[in-house]
Design a protein around this motif. Structure first.
Motif, PDB file in Angstrom:
ATOM      1  N   PHE A  55       0.710  -1.283  -0.019  1.00  0.00           N
ATOM      2  CA  PHE A  55      -0.087   0.054  -0.185  1.00  0.00           C
ATOM      3  C   PHE A  55       0.903   1.219  -0.118  1.00  0.00           C
ATOM      4  O   PHE A  55       0.314   2.308  -0.098  1.00  0.00           O
ATOM      5  CB  PHE A  55      -1.072   0.128   1.276  1.00  0.00           C
ATOM      6  CG  PHE A  55      -1.859  -1.094   1.201  1.00  0.00           C
ATOM      7  CD1 PHE A  55      -2.820  -1.456   0.215  1.00  0.00           C
ATOM      8  CD2 PHE A  55      -2.082  -1.916   2.329  1.00  0.00           C
ATOM      9  CE1 PHE A  55      -3.669  -2.557   0.136  1.00  0.00           C
ATOM     10  CE2 PHE A  55      -2.997  -2.881   2.446  1.00  0.00           C
ATOM     11  CZ  PHE A  55      -3.726  -3.333   1.385  1.00  0.00           C
ATOM     12  N   MET A  56       2.218   0.998   0.401  1.00  0.00           N
ATOM     13  CA  MET A  56       2.843   2.390   0.380  1.00  0.00           C
ATOM     14  C   MET A  56       3.825   2.528  -0.883  1.00  0.00           C
ATOM     15  O   MET A  56       4.352   3.456  -1.068  1.00  0.00           O
ATOM     16  CB  MET A  56       4.250   1.970   1.683  1.00  0.00           C
ATOM     17  CG  MET A  56       3.602   1.577   2.894  1.00  0.00           C
ATOM     18  SD  MET A  56       2.145   2.774   3.641  1.00  0.00           S
ATOM     19  CE  MET A  56       1.724   1.427   5.031  1.00  0.00           C
ATOM     20  N   GLU A  57       3.758   1.595  -1.813  1.00  0.00           N
ATOM     21  CA  GLU A  57       4.527   1.474  -2.989  1.00  0.00           C
ATOM     22  C   GLU A  57       4.289   2.846  -3.890  1.00  0.00           C
ATOM     23  O   GLU A  57       3.117   2.945  -4.375  1.00  0.00           O
ATOM     24  CB  GLU A  57       4.468   0.179  -3.938  1.00  0.00           C
ATOM     25  CG  GLU A  57       5.065  -0.905  -3.131  1.00  0.00           C
ATOM     26  CD  GLU A  57       4.874  -2.439  -4.034  1.00  0.00           C
ATOM     27  OE1 GLU A  57       4.154  -2.321  -4.836  1.00  0.00           O
ATOM     28  OE2 GLU A  57       5.260  -3.531  -3.345  1.00  0.00           O
ATOM     29  N   GLY A  58       5.218   3.525  -4.132  1.00  0.00           N
ATOM     30  CA  GLY A  58       5.098   4.701  -5.337  1.00  0.00           C
ATOM     31  C   GLY A  58       4.355   5.823  -4.664  1.00  0.00           C
ATOM     32  O   GLY A  58       3.839   6.731  -5.313  1.00  0.00           O
ATOM     33  N   VAL A  59       4.128   5.709  -3.176  1.00  0.00           N
ATOM     34  CA  VAL A  59       3.549   6.701  -2.583  1.00  0.00           C
ATOM     35  C   VAL A  59       4.208   7.817  -2.236  1.00  0.00           C
ATOM     36  O   VAL A  59       5.381   7.880  -1.705  1.00  0.00           O
ATOM     37  CB  VAL A  59       2.502   6.399  -1.339  1.00  0.00           C
ATOM     38  CG1 VAL A  59       1.900   7.571  -0.429  1.00  0.00           C
ATOM     39  CG2 VAL A  59       1.615   5.251  -1.563  1.00  0.00           C
ATOM     40  N   PRO A  60       3.914   9.211  -2.427  1.00  0.00           N
ATOM     41  CA  PRO A  60       4.688  10.453  -2.241  1.00  0.00           C
ATOM     42  C   PRO A  60       5.064  10.399  -0.786  1.00  0.00           C
ATOM     43  O   PRO A  60       4.314   9.944   0.173  1.00  0.00           O
ATOM     44  CB  PRO A  60       4.112  11.432  -2.663  1.00  0.00           C
ATOM     45  CG  PRO A  60       2.887  10.987  -3.687  1.00  0.00           C
ATOM     46  CD  PRO A  60       2.854   9.740  -3.295  1.00  0.00           C
ATOM     47  N   PRO A  69      -5.560  10.395  -4.716  1.00  0.00           N
ATOM     48  CA  PRO A  69      -5.241  10.196  -5.908  1.00  0.00           C
ATOM     49  C   PRO A  69      -3.805   9.652  -6.243  1.00  0.00           C
ATOM     50  O   PRO A  69      -3.296   8.814  -7.162  1.00  0.00           O
ATOM     51  CB  PRO A  69      -5.359  11.491  -6.763  1.00  0.00           C
ATOM     52  CG  PRO A  69      -6.350  12.228  -5.677  1.00  0.00           C
ATOM     53  CD  PRO A  69      -6.199  11.612  -4.452  1.00  0.00           C
ATOM     54  N   GLN A  70      -2.680  10.133  -5.249  1.00  0.00           N
ATOM     55  CA  GLN A  70      -1.404   9.799  -5.621  1.00  0.00           C
ATOM     56  C   GLN A  70      -1.184   8.349  -4.916  1.00  0.00           C
ATOM     57  O   GLN A  70       0.083   7.937  -4.910  1.00  0.00           O
ATOM     58  CB  GLN A  70      -0.380  10.955  -5.461  1.00  0.00           C
ATOM     59  CG  GLN A  70      -0.663  12.040  -6.245  1.00  0.00           C
ATOM     60  CD  GLN A  70       0.335  12.973  -5.788  1.00  0.00           C
ATOM     61  OE1 GLN A  70      -0.053  14.015  -4.829  1.00  0.00           O
ATOM     62  NE2 GLN A  70       1.205  13.340  -6.602  1.00  0.00           N
ATOM     63  N   ALA A  71      -1.747   7.842  -3.990  1.00  0.00           N
ATOM     64  CA  ALA A  71      -1.790   6.585  -3.356  1.00  0.00           C
ATOM     65  C   ALA A  71      -2.614   5.528  -3.881  1.00  0.00           C
ATOM     66  O   ALA A  71      -2.955   5.530  -5.153  1.00  0.00           O
ATOM     67  CB  ALA A  71      -1.861   7.046  -2.144  1.00  0.00           C
TER      68      ALA A  71
END
Length: 265
Positions: A130-135, A152-154
């Protein structure tokens, strides 16, 4: 300039607020608490002062959260009864052990522990998806699981059935805010409701079909689609504010393809 006076709610005002939030009449509350409706009325108007036992009894009948029961006690002139310990406090060792076992035992599927405001308390290794690629700004403490789910970015940008999941989560959050009286949930609801998803129709209503059982999270993961549903567990009969507000959310595969993807090393 003079100081602005801050109005502190009285016990009677708080009691009336909780009674109305629970949609219970003075008579119904009086019957459940084994007192007269006149006494309940006098408590709400301040014409009578409750004993500590009466505060506890009324709070129990109204299913007031432990944090707010302490607030009722203080407003009535008594010391708080329910402690609020940090999860890492030595006295919470048995609670941490239970959480660790549940999180580890749920591998290879994700599981998280959250507090009353949906802030992340603990997670197992599988929840890292769930944290992958999250700002980075969304991962600063406290990390909010609801925010991660809909931003939207998560996860909000990866959910293929965003409209129905968003509608369900916002409804759940609004109801929690109403029943708990927690202002943090109301503020979180306003924030999450304001998110914009370009090109996504949020007004699409899902009509359950005869084969539907649960609303899954359909998550885009590279060239695969992971389909998962969740369950939430809480501690029974807690006497600590922190423990009473902890919830364990476990994620389960909704189909064999998703289960196989998580089992794959």
């Amino acid at each position: 300039m003079g100081a602005v006076a801050v109005h502190e709610e009285t016990f009677g005002e708080l009691l009336r607020s909780w009674r109305q939030r629970r949609r219970v009449s003075q008579l119904d509350l009086a019957i459940e608490a084994d007192v007269s409706a006149r006494h309940v009325s006098f408590l709400e108007t301040g014409r009578a002062r409750p004993s500590r036992e009466m505060v506890m009894k009324l709070a129990e009948e109204l299913e007031v959260p432990l944090r707010e029961r302490n607030r009722l006690l203080v407003a009535a002139g008594f010391a708080p009864v329910y402690p609020e310990r940090e999860v890492r406090a030595p006295e919470m060792g048995v609670v941490r052990q239970a959480l660790d076992r549940i999180l580890a035992g749920h591998e290879p599927y994700p599981a998280v522990v959250v507090d009353a405001a949906w802030n992340l308390v603990a997670a197992n290794g599988a929840a890292g998806m769930f944290m992958e690629g999250v700002p980075g700004e969304l991962l600063r403490e406290p990390v909010n699981v609801m925010r991660l789910s809909l931003h939207p970015q998560a996860m909000g940008g990866r959910l293929l059935n965003l409209a129905e999941v968003r509608a369900h989560l916002l409804h759940q959050l609004r109801r929690q805010g109403e029943t708990s009286g927690d202002r943090r949930l109301a503020e979180l609801y306003e924030e999450l409701s304001s998110y914009v998803y370009p090109g996504v129709d949020l007004n699409v209503a899902h009509v359950p079909g005869p084969a539907d059982i649960l609303i899954p999270l359909r998550i885009a993961a590279g060239d695969r689609v992971l389909s998962m549903f969740t369950t939430i567990a809480t501690f029974g009969t807690p006497l600590d504010v922190t423990v009473s507000e902890l919830a364990i959310e476990t994620f389960w595969p909704a189909d064999e393809e998703t289960a196989a993807a998580f089992r794959r090393p």
